[in-house]
Scaffold this motif. Structure first.
Motif, PDB file in Angstrom:
ATOM      1  N   ASP A 145       3.868   4.410  -1.222  1.00  0.00           N
ATOM      2  CA  ASP A 145       2.451   4.035  -1.129  1.00  0.00           C
ATOM      3  C   ASP A 145       1.581   4.994  -1.940  1.00  0.00           C
ATOM      4  OD1 ASP A 145       3.013   1.882   0.502  1.00  0.00           O
ATOM      5  OD2 ASP A 145       2.263   2.818   2.338  1.00  0.00           O
ATOM      6  N   LEU A 168      -0.728   4.385  -5.356  1.00  0.00           N
ATOM      7  CA  LEU A 168      -2.151   4.731  -5.446  1.00  0.00           C
ATOM      8  C   LEU A 168      -2.432   5.656  -6.623  1.00  0.00           C
ATOM      9  CD1 LEU A 168      -3.016   5.192  -1.670  1.00  0.00           C
ATOM     10  CD2 LEU A 168      -3.588   3.265  -3.159  1.00  0.00           C
ATOM     11  N   MET A 201      -3.769  -0.475   0.297  1.00  0.00           N
ATOM     12  CA  MET A 201      -5.001   0.215   0.647  1.00  0.00           C
ATOM     13  C   MET A 201      -5.944  -0.733   1.341  1.00  0.00           C
ATOM     14  SD  MET A 201      -5.727   3.238   0.542  1.00  0.00           S
ATOM     15  CE  MET A 201      -7.130   4.195   0.983  1.00  0.00           C
ATOM     16  N   PRO A 202      -6.421  -0.416   2.515  1.00  0.00           N
ATOM     17  CA  PRO A 202      -6.183   0.797   3.286  1.00  0.00           C
ATOM     18  C   PRO A 202      -5.085   0.656   4.339  1.00  0.00           C
ATOM     19  CG  PRO A 202      -8.055  -0.327   4.251  1.00  0.00           C
ATOM     20  CD  PRO A 202      -7.561  -1.177   3.086  1.00  0.00           C
ATOM     21  N   TRP A 203      -4.843  -0.588   4.824  1.00  0.00           N
ATOM     22  CA  TRP A 203      -4.015  -0.754   6.016  1.00  0.00           C
ATOM     23  C   TRP A 203      -2.559  -0.388   5.803  1.00  0.00           C
ATOM     24  CZ3 TRP A 203      -6.766  -0.328   9.947  1.00  0.00           C
ATOM     25  CH2 TRP A 203      -8.058  -0.834   9.969  1.00  0.00           C
ATOM     26  N   LEU A 219      -1.195   1.938   3.837  1.00  0.00           N
ATOM     27  CA  LEU A 219      -1.032   3.394   3.877  1.00  0.00           C
ATOM     28  C   LEU A 219      -1.283   3.937   5.278  1.00  0.00           C
ATOM     29  CD1 LEU A 219      -0.470   6.061   2.432  1.00  0.00           C
ATOM     30  CD2 LEU A 219      -2.910   6.161   1.850  1.00  0.00           C
ATOM     31  N   TYR A 220      -2.298   3.438   5.951  1.00  0.00           N
ATOM     32  CA  TYR A 220      -2.586   3.905   7.316  1.00  0.00           C
ATOM     33  C   TYR A 220      -1.423   3.621   8.259  1.00  0.00           C
ATOM     34  CZ  TYR A 220      -7.498   4.440   5.913  1.00  0.00           C
ATOM     35  OH  TYR A 220      -8.647   4.807   5.296  1.00  0.00           O
TER      36      TYR A 220
END
Length: 159
Positions: A36, A40, A115-117, A119-120
């Motif tokens: 991930d 990015l 991004m974003p979910w 990676l989170y």
């Protein structure tokens, strides 16, 4: 240290299957964090496609290994009586549910999900892996779950 042996019923020639299988999904899900971040940083679609595969391998492999571990938990009364075993199992189900969601988010357009979910969820999955692994280590090293009697005797001699 546990004085009595707790043998795994899900084993091959006395070697528990769950610890044999869990390394691969853990490696895939931890590698997912790196993939991930690499996507990015570089924007290269290779990393997004790799993250899709790592998420899938990690989730599916984790469920297979978790199923084997759950069988030991439910079949072996000595394991079932350990609070640590239940905590390990509950965290593992939470982590695998999150890993599965992460994989499903990526199916179709893996680059848009990062991004974003994506990676989170990858980072949160990594945190849950750490906690679950800590409890798994306690089961092996403190309670001798799945440890052969010979290894227990050897350990006592080394203390």
């Amino acid at each position: 240290m546990a004085e009595e042996k707790i043998r795994s019923k899900m084993s091959i020639h006395g070697h528990p299957i769950h610890p044999m299988l869990i390394h691969f999904p853990v490696a895939a899900l931890l590698g997912l964090i790196g993939a991930d971040i690499a996507y990015l940083v570089t924007g290269d679609f290779f990393w997004a496609r790799l993250s899709l595969w790592l998420a899938g391998i990690g989730a599916l492999g984790g469920w297979v290994s978790g199923f084997i571990g759950m069988l030991d938990l439910t079949i072996v009364a000595q394991i079932r009586s350990l609070i640590t075993a239940w905590c390990h199992a509950i965290l593992a189900v939470m982590m695998l549910s999150l890993a599965t969601l992460n994989w499903l988010l990526r199916v179709g357009e893996p680059d848009l999900a990062i991004m974003p979910w994506g990676l989170y969820t990858s980072l949160l999955t990594g945190l849950l892996i750490s906690l679950t692994s800590l409890l798994g280590g306690i089961l092996v090293y403190d309670h001798a779950v799945g440890v052969s009697p010979e290894k227990m005797a050897e350990r006592r001699e080394n203390l």
